[in-house]
Design a protein around this motif. Sequence first.
Motif, PDB file in Angstrom:
ATOM      1  N   MET A  88      -5.199   0.154   0.027  1.00 49.58           N
ATOM      2  CA  MET A  88      -4.609  -0.427   1.235  1.00 49.58           C
ATOM      3  C   MET A  88      -3.208   0.128   1.494  1.00 49.58           C
ATOM      4  SD  MET A  88      -6.947  -2.141   2.573  1.00 49.58           S
ATOM      5  CE  MET A  88      -5.935  -2.759   3.896  1.00 49.58           C
ATOM      6  N   PHE A  89      -2.422   0.289   0.445  1.00 54.59           N
ATOM      7  CA  PHE A  89      -1.074   0.822   0.579  1.00 54.59           C
ATOM      8  C   PHE A  89      -1.091   2.233   1.164  1.00 54.59           C
ATOM      9  CE2 PHE A  89       2.531   2.999  -1.740  1.00 54.59           C
ATOM     10  CZ  PHE A  89       3.545   2.473  -0.963  1.00 54.59           C
ATOM     11  N   ILE A  90      -1.890   3.113   0.557  1.00 57.07           N
ATOM     12  CA  ILE A  90      -1.964   4.504   1.026  1.00 57.07           C
ATOM     13  C   ILE A  90      -2.554   4.576   2.433  1.00 57.07           C
ATOM     14  CG2 ILE A  90      -3.022   6.772   0.594  1.00 57.07           C
ATOM     15  CD1 ILE A  90      -0.706   6.057  -1.341  1.00 57.07           C
ATOM     16  N   SER A  91      -3.593   3.807   2.697  1.00 61.53           N
ATOM     17  CA  SER A  91      -4.210   3.814   4.035  1.00 61.53           C
ATOM     18  C   SER A  91      -3.217   3.363   5.100  1.00 61.53           C
ATOM     19  CB  SER A  91      -5.439   2.903   4.066  1.00 61.53           C
ATOM     20  OG  SER A  91      -6.436   3.408   3.232  1.00 61.53           O
ATOM     21  N   THR A  92      -2.433   2.346   4.766  1.00 63.22           N
ATOM     22  CA  THR A  92      -1.437   1.866   5.729  1.00 63.22           C
ATOM     23  C   THR A  92      -0.350   2.914   5.936  1.00 63.22           C
ATOM     24  OG1 THR A  92      -1.913  -0.410   5.083  1.00 63.22           O
ATOM     25  CG2 THR A  92       0.120  -0.032   6.308  1.00 63.22           C
ATOM     26  N   LEU A  93       0.089   3.550   4.860  1.00 60.49           N
ATOM     27  CA  LEU A  93       1.089   4.611   5.010  1.00 60.49           C
ATOM     28  C   LEU A  93       0.573   5.723   5.921  1.00 60.49           C
ATOM     29  CD1 LEU A  93       2.571   5.046   1.422  1.00 60.49           C
ATOM     30  CD2 LEU A  93       3.721   4.118   3.448  1.00 60.49           C
ATOM     31  N   LEU A  94      -0.697   6.106   5.738  1.00 59.50           N
ATOM     32  CA  LEU A  94      -1.256   7.227   6.508  1.00 59.50           C
ATOM     33  C   LEU A  94      -1.799   6.818   7.867  1.00 59.50           C
ATOM     34  CD1 LEU A  94      -3.064   9.163   3.629  1.00 59.50           C
ATOM     35  CD2 LEU A  94      -0.882   9.720   4.743  1.00 59.50           C
ATOM     36  N   SER A  95      -1.598   5.580   8.259  1.00 62.60           N
ATOM     37  CA  SER A  95      -2.170   5.096   9.525  1.00 62.60           C
ATOM     38  C   SER A  95      -1.654   5.845  10.750  1.00 62.60           C
ATOM     39  CB  SER A  95      -1.921   3.597   9.681  1.00 62.60           C
ATOM     40  OG  SER A  95      -0.531   3.314   9.774  1.00 62.60           O
ATOM     41  N   MET A  96      -0.497   6.442  10.670  1.00 62.87           N
ATOM     42  CA  MET A  96       0.047   7.185  11.816  1.00 62.87           C
ATOM     43  C   MET A  96      -0.475   8.627  11.881  1.00 62.87           C
ATOM     44  SD  MET A  96       3.968   8.118  10.617  1.00 62.87           S
ATOM     45  CE  MET A  96       4.571   6.461  10.640  1.00 62.87           C
ATOM     46  N   ARG A  97      -1.163   9.077  10.861  1.00 58.75           N
ATOM     47  CA  ARG A  97      -1.527  10.492  10.764  1.00 58.75           C
ATOM     48  C   ARG A  97      -2.543  10.955  11.803  1.00 58.75           C
ATOM     49  NH1 ARG A  97      -3.459  13.051   5.115  1.00 58.75           N
ATOM     50  NH2 ARG A  97      -5.228  11.694   5.449  1.00 58.75           N
ATOM     51  N   GLU A 136      11.301   3.517   8.391  1.00 61.84           N
ATOM     52  CA  GLU A 136      10.896   2.193   8.887  1.00 61.84           C
ATOM     53  C   GLU A 136       9.442   1.896   8.513  1.00 61.84           C
ATOM     54  OE1 GLU A 136      11.083  -1.538  10.704  1.00 61.84           O
ATOM     55  OE2 GLU A 136      12.668  -0.180  10.045  1.00 61.84           O
ATOM     56  N   HIS A 137       8.558   2.849   8.723  1.00 67.11           N
ATOM     57  CA  HIS A 137       7.139   2.651   8.399  1.00 67.11           C
ATOM     58  C   HIS A 137       6.972   2.432   6.890  1.00 67.11           C
ATOM     59  CE1 HIS A 137       2.841   2.839   8.959  1.00 67.11           C
ATOM     60  NE2 HIS A 137       2.727   3.891   8.167  1.00 67.11           N
ATOM     61  N   ALA A 138       7.697   3.204   6.088  1.00 76.23           N
ATOM     62  CA  ALA A 138       7.622   3.066   4.634  1.00 76.23           C
ATOM     63  C   ALA A 138       8.096   1.681   4.194  1.00 76.23           C
ATOM     64  CB  ALA A 138       8.460   4.151   3.960  1.00 76.23           C
ATOM     65  N   LYS A 139       9.209   1.235   4.729  1.00 77.40           N
ATOM     66  CA  LYS A 139       9.750  -0.074   4.338  1.00 77.40           C
ATOM     67  C   LYS A 139       8.817  -1.198   4.758  1.00 77.40           C
ATOM     68  CE  LYS A 139      13.722  -3.115   4.304  1.00 77.40           C
ATOM     69  NZ  LYS A 139      12.817  -4.214   4.075  1.00 77.40           N
ATOM     70  N   ARG A 140       8.317  -1.143   5.982  1.00 74.76           N
ATOM     71  CA  ARG A 140       7.425  -2.199   6.452  1.00 74.76           C
ATOM     72  C   ARG A 140       6.129  -2.235   5.645  1.00 74.76           C
ATOM     73  NH1 ARG A 140       7.418  -2.359  12.901  1.00 74.76           N
ATOM     74  NH2 ARG A 140       6.474  -4.377  12.472  1.00 74.76           N
ATOM     75  N   THR A 141       5.598  -1.067   5.319  1.00 77.50           N
ATOM     76  CA  THR A 141       4.380  -1.002   4.519  1.00 77.50           C
ATOM     77  C   THR A 141       4.624  -1.551   3.122  1.00 77.50           C
ATOM     78  OG1 THR A 141       3.580   0.898   5.781  1.00 77.50           O
ATOM     79  CG2 THR A 141       2.596   0.548   3.611  1.00 77.50           C
ATOM     80  N   ALA A 142       5.731  -1.165   2.503  1.00 76.40           N
ATOM     81  CA  ALA A 142       6.069  -1.678   1.168  1.00 76.40           C
ATOM     82  C   ALA A 142       6.268  -3.191   1.213  1.00 76.40           C
ATOM     83  CB  ALA A 142       7.313  -0.975   0.631  1.00 76.40           C
ATOM     84  N   ASP A 143       6.960  -3.690   2.232  1.00 78.84           N
ATOM     85  CA  ASP A 143       7.157  -5.139   2.391  1.00 78.84           C
ATOM     86  C   ASP A 143       5.825  -5.880   2.417  1.00 78.84           C
ATOM     87  OD1 ASP A 143       9.950  -5.348   2.534  1.00 78.84           O
ATOM     88  OD2 ASP A 143       9.987  -5.078   4.705  1.00 78.84           O
ATOM     89  N   PHE A 166       9.054   5.443  -3.098  1.00 87.26           N
ATOM     90  CA  PHE A 166       7.823   6.227  -3.219  1.00 87.26           C
ATOM     91  C   PHE A 166       7.228   6.490  -1.839  1.00 87.26           C
ATOM     92  CE2 PHE A 166       3.249   6.357  -2.996  1.00 87.26           C
ATOM     93  CZ  PHE A 166       2.946   7.413  -3.825  1.00 87.26           C
ATOM     94  N   ALA A 167       7.137   5.456  -1.005  1.00 83.88           N
ATOM     95  CA  ALA A 167       6.507   5.566   0.317  1.00 83.88           C
ATOM     96  C   ALA A 167       7.220   6.581   1.202  1.00 83.88           C
ATOM     97  CB  ALA A 167       6.465   4.194   0.997  1.00 83.88           C
ATOM     98  N   ILE A 168       8.530   6.600   1.158  1.00 79.63           N
ATOM     99  CA  ILE A 168       9.290   7.567   1.961  1.00 79.63           C
ATOM    100  C   ILE A 168       8.963   8.992   1.515  1.00 79.63           C
ATOM    101  CG2 ILE A 168      11.611   8.458   2.459  1.00 79.63           C
ATOM    102  CD1 ILE A 168      12.544   5.470   2.384  1.00 79.63           C
ATOM    103  N   GLY A 169       9.006   9.234   0.217  1.00 79.67           N
ATOM    104  CA  GLY A 169       8.679  10.573  -0.288  1.00 79.67           C
ATOM    105  C   GLY A 169       7.252  10.976   0.040  1.00 79.67           C
ATOM    106  N   PHE A 170       6.330  10.042  -0.130  1.00 78.02           N
ATOM    107  CA  PHE A 170       4.921  10.294   0.176  1.00 78.02           C
ATOM    108  C   PHE A 170       4.757  10.678   1.650  1.00 78.02           C
ATOM    109  CE2 PHE A 170       0.688   8.888   1.489  1.00 78.02           C
ATOM    110  CZ  PHE A 170      -0.114   9.376   0.483  1.00 78.02           C
ATOM    111  N   LEU A 171       5.392   9.921   2.542  1.00 78.97           N
ATOM    112  CA  LEU A 171       5.271  10.208   3.973  1.00 78.97           C
ATOM    113  C   LEU A 171       5.965  11.517   4.352  1.00 78.97           C
ATOM    114  CD1 LEU A 171       5.712   6.666   5.534  1.00 78.97           C
ATOM    115  CD2 LEU A 171       3.658   8.113   5.600  1.00 78.97           C
ATOM    116  N   GLU A 172       7.093  11.798   3.750  1.00 79.48           N
ATOM    117  CA  GLU A 172       7.770  13.059   4.060  1.00 79.48           C
ATOM    118  C   GLU A 172       6.874  14.254   3.745  1.00 79.48           C
ATOM    119  OE1 GLU A 172      11.495  12.640   1.979  1.00 79.48           O
ATOM    120  OE2 GLU A 172      12.442  11.684   3.721  1.00 79.48           O
TER     121      GLU A 172
END
Length: 118
Positions: free
Chosen positions: A76-85, A103-110, A11-17
């Motif tokens: 928290m999950f979404i905010s962390t994913l979007l932290s690079m934006r 990498e960002h998606a995997k680390r955030t999910a972890d 999910f995180a990878i698709g969301f970030l893409e």
Amino acid sequence: MSLPLEGLTHFAIGFLEVHMSKTHLAGIRLLISEGPEAPEMTRAFFAVGSTRTKSALLDFFKTRLSADDPEYAIKMFISTLLSMRMEILVGLRINPTHEEINEHAKRTADICIEHFSK
């Protein structure tokens, strides 16, 4: 990789893409620029898709992770994913590569799995 981790990472990878694409970022820049003068545009933009996404994530965090506070976990999950934006929006960095997104998606999910699952 555990099944919840695999699902959340996917999910995180698709969301970030989507959210790191040039088209999406251009829309965000427009909203930042014009939003105060046209708040209905901002409301309409954020209404599209967000309900369905939140519902799916809420179900995942409740059923797969048994999170005590799934709404906070999602925030928290979404905010962390979007932290690079923000750095991308203001031109401090270029759009992330596919490898950086993965990498960002995997680390955030972890982090989310470790912190929010029982």
